[in-house]
Write a protein that holds these residues in place. Structure first.
Motif, PDB file in Angstrom:
ATOM      1  N   ASN A 101       2.103   8.955  -2.559  1.00 59.98           N
ATOM      2  CA  ASN A 101       1.474   7.827  -3.266  1.00 59.98           C
ATOM      3  C   ASN A 101       2.321   6.562  -3.244  1.00 59.98           C
ATOM      4  OD1 ASN A 101      -0.805   9.240  -3.815  1.00 59.98           O
ATOM      5  ND2 ASN A 101      -0.590   9.252  -6.033  1.00 59.98           N
ATOM      6  N   LEU A 105       1.382   4.696  -0.168  1.00 58.50           N
ATOM      7  CA  LEU A 105      -0.047   4.417  -0.011  1.00 58.50           C
ATOM      8  C   LEU A 105      -0.299   2.913  -0.103  1.00 58.50           C
ATOM      9  CD1 LEU A 105      -3.024   5.272   0.132  1.00 58.50           C
ATOM     10  CD2 LEU A 105      -2.952   5.691  -2.326  1.00 58.50           C
ATOM     11  N   ASP A 106      -0.931   2.355   0.934  1.00 59.66           N
ATOM     12  CA  ASP A 106      -1.188   0.905   0.978  1.00 59.66           C
ATOM     13  C   ASP A 106      -2.594   0.539   0.526  1.00 59.66           C
ATOM     14  OD1 ASP A 106       1.362   0.149   2.269  1.00 59.66           O
ATOM     15  OD2 ASP A 106       0.575   1.317   3.943  1.00 59.66           O
ATOM     16  N   PRO A 165      -1.804   5.949  -8.098  1.00 61.71           N
ATOM     17  CA  PRO A 165      -1.016   5.273  -7.064  1.00 61.71           C
ATOM     18  C   PRO A 165       0.306   4.758  -7.626  1.00 61.71           C
ATOM     19  CG  PRO A 165      -2.832   3.878  -7.798  1.00 61.71           C
ATOM     20  CD  PRO A 165      -3.042   5.220  -8.423  1.00 61.71           C
ATOM     21  N   THR A 199      -0.349  -0.918  -4.430  1.00 64.56           N
ATOM     22  CA  THR A 199      -1.500  -0.305  -3.751  1.00 64.56           C
ATOM     23  C   THR A 199      -2.722  -1.206  -3.876  1.00 64.56           C
ATOM     24  OG1 THR A 199      -0.646   1.864  -4.417  1.00 64.56           O
ATOM     25  CG2 THR A 199      -2.877   1.785  -3.513  1.00 64.56           C
TER      26      THR A 199
END
Length: 607
Positions: A416, A419-420, A448, A452
């Motif tokens: 996470n 995570l973009d 997230p 994010t």
């Protein structure tokens, strides 16, 4: 039809034949850029009395024609091509999950290794995996044979053994499947397709085991060596057989196949395809979710590695009772900030199961439904993380025993903090009355970390774009960026447990908006930043917390806005709500107020 140069494609028609509704969109080239211009929908007609999927497709296309003032169908209800003036289109493409989509049985020698690789290949191709047969799955051979007979899959994928490895156990698997005489779902008019993607040395013996009651084909091994997966050839063969066998024998699909200018893809496979295309093109890590009435699909791309899982009993109507049972009512109610009668809620759950198309008619019903969705999404994501792992038997080889019993939890490639982009799809997320509600459900369920970006699929056109990406990648990418995604904003969250009553992090924002201050432990704050705006954000977390640059380390990034803006989240990760050591209902009420989730909420969404 002759191949058309991408430069000559100006009008594109695309349909997605769902189990209940066929959705059509038109994409046109306007001022040099591709834009989605019109959409139409009609009931899917794969079942009686129509029993011809093209009727529903023609109805959906006719609706677009009326809206656009463009003649798309001729007198015989055939699609007019190519586009000329005010009529026709240049290409027509389609996806399908009608008739229950693509349903498969997979097998492998070791459940945690070759069978898991086969399952990844099937899921990546857009299939629902009915069962996984393995030599070590603890069922006796007669139980496995009985199970194979009970199921009526569309096709079977066999894996097993690395190239040059075990042959005996691979042949034993074939000897389970062959005598079971599995019957295809769409009747006995065609032979069951069986794909062999195992040890190539075992192929001659596997071929001898089966008779001509099955359509047997071989592709490269999904696990040629212990530390490498090779899923592409198996996925491609699944798509080919899906068209040649499954689709060709479903009512009306032979005509639909003749209409299309590219192979029909299973809907989930197309969604995964566009997500991977976007992630690869932008060089980002992405997660997408599609929550439906019966199932929840989760897609992820981390470092170019694509994974998909189907949580078959986690949905918002047909499967809502299962969500309540698996999550437990206390876990659902921890997201509810007002008093509710638990007995009345249980009756509401049962009503939703028998009337799956109903939508919340009161604010209380909306709050409860969104609480259920948080748990369905959370559980589906947990299952996804357990499945999306580094290859078993490679990373932690210690003893032969460890090889087969490693815990997958620590090996997940889903991170996470890296995570973009997080993309939401499905009724409860896409049609929430407020964008803030969609953002809150995503953040609470997926947790997230760091920076994010949040988005949602505007009208569920990701399937259409997934198949378009195979034909015209530029058009698919342009429409995805301009019309498909509605950006909600950016979530900035700390990993680690914040110290109560202390500052979780300090922030400073410059650019199109300016702000600075502190976020306390357990606090949520929203800062408006429009979709066409950018800001430079500097975060300095508490020494025990991390925002992506290490504990206590300052990080500065450029963030993009959206309909919600920037959400600063000081609640920590993992997000503990409702337990003795977690956040209370009073905290949940403050979060609802901070994001303005339900104030003056209309009873029914018109979206």
């Amino acid at each position: 039809m002759p191949v058309i140069s991408p430069d000559e494609i100006n009008v594109i028609l695309a349909t997605d034949c769902g189990s209940t509704t066929t959705k059509a969109i038109m994409i046109e080239k306007i001022d040099g850029h591709y834009r989605q211009t019109y959409r139409g929908e009609a009931p899917t007609t794969v079942e009686e009395p129509a029993a011809n999927v093209t009727i529903g497709v023609a109805n959906a296309i006719a609706e677009i024609g009326e809206l656009a003032g463009r003649k798309l169908l001729d007198e015989n209800n055939e699609i007019i091509r190519p586009a000329r003036g005010n009529e026709g289109c240049d290409i027509y493409i389609s996806t399908s999950s009608a008739g229950g989509g693509l349903q498969m049985l997979v097998s492998g020698v070791v459940r945690e290794m070759t069978a898991a690789s086969a399952k990844r290949a099937a899921l990546g191709a857009g299939a629902i995996v009915l069962d996984m047969i393995a030599s070590n799955d603890k069922r006796k051979p007669f139980e496995q044979i009985q199970r194979i007979r009970e199921l009526r899959p569309d096709m079977i994928l066999m894996a097993g053994g690395t190239d040059g490895g075990t042959e005996k156990h691979v042949v034993q698997l074939a000897e389970l499947i062959a005598p079971a005489k599995p019957q295809p779902r769409f009747g006995s008019e065609y032979r069951m397709p069986v794909i062999f993607a195992g040890n190539k040395e075992a192929w001659p013996m596997v071929r001898e085991t089966f008779d001509d009651s099955v359509e047997l084909s071989q592709v490269e091994n999904v696990r040629p060596i212990l530390d490498r997966e090779n899923l592409g050839p198996a996925r491609d063969m699944i798509h080919d057989l899906f068209l040649e066998h499954v689709m060709a024998h479903a009512p009306g699909y032979d005509k639909l196949i003749a209409w299309t200018d590219a192979p029909i893809m299973p809907t989930p496979g197309a969604v995964g395809n566009i997500l991977k295309t976007i992630a690869d093109t932008a060089g980002i890590n992405a997660v997408g979710v599609d929550i439906g009435g019966a199932t929840t699909d989760v897609f992820s791309v981390f470092h170019g590695e694509f994974n998909r899982t189907v949580s078959a009993n986690l949905g918002m109507s047909y499967s809502i009772s299962n969500v309540c049972a698996e999550a437990t009512m206390p876990n659902i109610l921890r997201w509810v900030h007002v008093d509710m009668d638990e007995r009345e809620l249980r009756n509401r759950v049962k009503n939703k199961m028998i009337r799956p198309t109903t939508i919340p008619q009161s604010l209380e019903a909306l709050i409860f439904e969104q609480a259920v969705s948080r748990e369905a999404l959370r559980l589906a994501y947990l299952q996804h993380k357990e499945f999306a792992t580094t290859l078993k038997g490679v990373q932690q080889q210690r003893t032969v025993g460890d090889l087969f019993t490693q815990d997958s939890g620590g090996n997940s490639i889903v991170d996470n903090m890296q995570l973009d982009l997080l993309v939401a799809s499905g009724g409860v997320l896409s049609h929430a009355p407020r964008m803030e509600q969609t953002a809150a459900m995503l953040i609470d369920a997926f947790e997230p970390e760091g920076f994010t970006r949040l988005a949602k699929d505007s009208i569920f056109m990701m399937p259409h774009l997934g198949v378009l990406a195979q034909v015209h990648p530029q058009a698919a990418l342009e429409v995805f960026e301009r019309d498909c995604l509605i950006y909600l904003g950016t979530c900035i969250a700390t990993a680690g447990k914040p110290v109560p009553n202390k500052v979780a992090f300090e922030y400073r924002i410059t650019g199109d908006v300016t702000a600075q201050g502190e976020i306390l432990a357990g606090e949520l704050k929203r800062i408006p930043l429009a979709a066409d705006q950018e800001a430079r954000v500097s975060i300095t977390p508490h020494r025990k917390l991390d925002v992506g640059n290490g504990k206590g380390q300052t990080i500065e990034k450029t963030v993009h806005g959206g309909t919600v803006g920037i959400i600063l989240d000081g609640r920590g990760r993992p997000l503990l709500v409702g337990s003795e050591t977690g956040y209370s209902r009073q905290d949940v009420s403050q979060w609802v107020e901070a994001l303005n989730l339900y104030d003056n909420e209309p009873l029914i969404s018109s979206k």
